[in-house]
Scaffold this motif. Structure first.
Motif, PDB file in Angstrom:
ATOM      1  N   THR A  34       0.795  -1.250   0.167  1.00  0.00           N
ATOM      2  CA  THR A  34       0.111   0.008  -0.102  1.00  0.00           C
ATOM      3  C   THR A  34       1.005   1.334   0.049  1.00  0.00           C
ATOM      4  O   THR A  34       0.626   2.203  -0.819  1.00  0.00           O
ATOM      5  CB  THR A  34      -1.001  -0.173   1.248  1.00  0.00           C
ATOM      6  OG1 THR A  34      -1.721  -1.203   1.225  1.00  0.00           O
ATOM      7  CG2 THR A  34      -1.771   1.318   1.269  1.00  0.00           C
ATOM      8  N   HIS A  35       1.686   1.068   0.733  1.00  0.00           N
ATOM      9  CA  HIS A  35       2.881   2.215   0.899  1.00  0.00           C
ATOM     10  C   HIS A  35       3.632   2.492  -0.460  1.00  0.00           C
ATOM     11  O   HIS A  35       3.731   3.605  -1.031  1.00  0.00           O
ATOM     12  CB  HIS A  35       3.740   2.028   2.126  1.00  0.00           C
ATOM     13  CG  HIS A  35       4.723   3.218   2.025  1.00  0.00           C
ATOM     14  ND1 HIS A  35       4.566   4.602   2.521  1.00  0.00           N
ATOM     15  CD2 HIS A  35       6.177   3.292   1.692  1.00  0.00           C
ATOM     16  CE1 HIS A  35       5.499   5.105   2.625  1.00  0.00           C
ATOM     17  NE2 HIS A  35       6.518   4.460   2.117  1.00  0.00           N
ATOM     18  N   LEU A  37       2.751   1.465  -3.426  1.00  0.00           N
ATOM     19  CA  LEU A  37       1.720   1.907  -4.633  1.00  0.00           C
ATOM     20  C   LEU A  37       1.491   3.195  -4.558  1.00  0.00           C
ATOM     21  O   LEU A  37       1.428   4.161  -5.229  1.00  0.00           O
ATOM     22  CB  LEU A  37       0.378   1.132  -4.503  1.00  0.00           C
ATOM     23  CG  LEU A  37       0.708  -0.489  -4.860  1.00  0.00           C
ATOM     24  CD1 LEU A  37      -0.573  -1.142  -4.523  1.00  0.00           C
ATOM     25  CD2 LEU A  37       0.810  -0.475  -6.378  1.00  0.00           C
ATOM     26  N   ALA A  38       1.104   3.907  -3.141  1.00  0.00           N
ATOM     27  CA  ALA A  38       0.852   5.298  -3.051  1.00  0.00           C
ATOM     28  C   ALA A  38       2.256   6.226  -3.258  1.00  0.00           C
ATOM     29  O   ALA A  38       1.924   7.078  -4.178  1.00  0.00           O
ATOM     30  CB  ALA A  38       0.467   5.388  -1.675  1.00  0.00           C
ATOM     31  N   VAL A  43      -2.378   5.704  -6.479  1.00  0.00           N
ATOM     32  CA  VAL A  43      -3.351   5.789  -5.114  1.00  0.00           C
ATOM     33  C   VAL A  43      -4.732   5.198  -5.314  1.00  0.00           C
ATOM     34  O   VAL A  43      -5.199   5.097  -4.403  1.00  0.00           O
ATOM     35  CB  VAL A  43      -3.698   7.629  -4.833  1.00  0.00           C
ATOM     36  CG1 VAL A  43      -2.344   7.866  -4.522  1.00  0.00           C
ATOM     37  CG2 VAL A  43      -4.196   8.274  -6.373  1.00  0.00           C
ATOM     38  N   GLU A  44      -5.119   5.006  -6.635  1.00  0.00           N
ATOM     39  CA  GLU A  44      -6.231   4.314  -6.862  1.00  0.00           C
ATOM     40  C   GLU A  44      -6.365   3.026  -6.137  1.00  0.00           C
ATOM     41  O   GLU A  44      -7.627   2.459  -5.687  1.00  0.00           O
ATOM     42  CB  GLU A  44      -6.753   4.478  -8.194  1.00  0.00           C
ATOM     43  CG  GLU A  44      -6.050   3.536  -9.056  1.00  0.00           C
ATOM     44  CD  GLU A  44      -4.744   4.049  -9.646  1.00  0.00           C
ATOM     45  OE1 GLU A  44      -4.208   3.654 -10.717  1.00  0.00           O
ATOM     46  OE2 GLU A  44      -4.689   5.302  -9.116  1.00  0.00           O
ATOM     47  N   VAL A  46      -4.834   2.140  -3.212  1.00  0.00           N
ATOM     48  CA  VAL A  46      -4.399   2.330  -1.920  1.00  0.00           C
ATOM     49  C   VAL A  46      -6.068   1.828  -1.066  1.00  0.00           C
ATOM     50  O   VAL A  46      -6.078   1.109  -0.106  1.00  0.00           O
ATOM     51  CB  VAL A  46      -4.092   3.630  -1.510  1.00  0.00           C
ATOM     52  CG1 VAL A  46      -4.000   3.797   0.116  1.00  0.00           C
ATOM     53  CG2 VAL A  46      -2.700   3.858  -2.070  1.00  0.00           C
ATOM     54  N   LEU A  49      -6.901  -1.825  -1.018  1.00  0.00           N
ATOM     55  CA  LEU A  49      -5.868  -2.681  -0.181  1.00  0.00           C
ATOM     56  C   LEU A  49      -6.204  -2.353   1.397  1.00  0.00           C
ATOM     57  O   LEU A  49      -5.816  -3.098   2.222  1.00  0.00           O
ATOM     58  CB  LEU A  49      -4.693  -2.249  -0.410  1.00  0.00           C
ATOM     59  CG  LEU A  49      -4.004  -2.965  -1.794  1.00  0.00           C
ATOM     60  CD1 LEU A  49      -2.756  -2.511  -2.418  1.00  0.00           C
ATOM     61  CD2 LEU A  49      -4.125  -4.277  -1.776  1.00  0.00           C
ATOM     62  N   LEU A  50      -6.298  -1.027   1.812  1.00  0.00           N
ATOM     63  CA  LEU A  50      -6.398  -0.569   2.947  1.00  0.00           C
ATOM     64  C   LEU A  50      -7.791  -1.527   3.679  1.00  0.00           C
ATOM     65  O   LEU A  50      -7.732  -1.866   4.973  1.00  0.00           O
ATOM     66  CB  LEU A  50      -6.426   0.716   3.295  1.00  0.00           C
ATOM     67  CG  LEU A  50      -5.315   1.659   3.201  1.00  0.00           C
ATOM     68  CD1 LEU A  50      -5.668   3.103   3.260  1.00  0.00           C
ATOM     69  CD2 LEU A  50      -4.268   1.159   4.178  1.00  0.00           C
ATOM     70  N   SER A  85       0.037  -7.127  -6.940  1.00  0.00           N
ATOM     71  CA  SER A  85       0.139  -5.906  -6.692  1.00  0.00           C
ATOM     72  C   SER A  85       1.658  -5.668  -6.783  1.00  0.00           C
ATOM     73  O   SER A  85       1.927  -4.531  -7.242  1.00  0.00           O
ATOM     74  CB  SER A  85      -0.295  -5.547  -5.411  1.00  0.00           C
ATOM     75  OG  SER A  85      -1.723  -5.769  -5.011  1.00  0.00           O
TER      76      SER A  85
END
Length: 99
Positions: A34-35, A37-38, A43-44, A46, A49-50, A85
């Motif tokens: 997640t980090h 990818l951001a 960001v789409e 994130v 995944l969160l 991912s």
């Protein structure tokens, strides 16, 4: 966390304690992805995944105690999500590096 061996997806289900540890490792891998990818501007990806990470945390006890068919399906699906991912992130990094 890299999952290089597809054969690990077909092994018999682990014991509940081992499943709990595996779910924790999967959650850590998702957090790192997640980090990443951001940071790569993707960001789409994130928020989903969160949400998946939160649900895995909420369901850790259920997954670790569930019958092996159910828990293996959840764990295998999560591992595939992580691998996909990672590939997306690696592809994005490679493309940015070339330009």
């Amino acid at each position: 966390m890299q999952f290089n061996d597809e054969a690990t997806l077909t092994k018999p289900s682990a014991l509940p304690v081992e499943r709990r540890a595996l779910v924790d490792q999967l959650r850590e891998a998702i957090a790192r992805l997640t980090h990443g990818l951001a940071a790569a501007g993707l960001v789409e990806f994130v928020p989903p995944l969160l949400e998946i990470n939160k649900l895995l945390g909420d369901m850790t006890d259920e997954i670790s105690r569930a019958d092996s068919l159910y828990s293996d399906e959840v764990i295998t699906g999560t591992m595939r999500l992580i691998k996909t991912s990672e590939a997306l992130l690696e592809n994005r990094v490679i493309v940015q590096t070339i330009h």
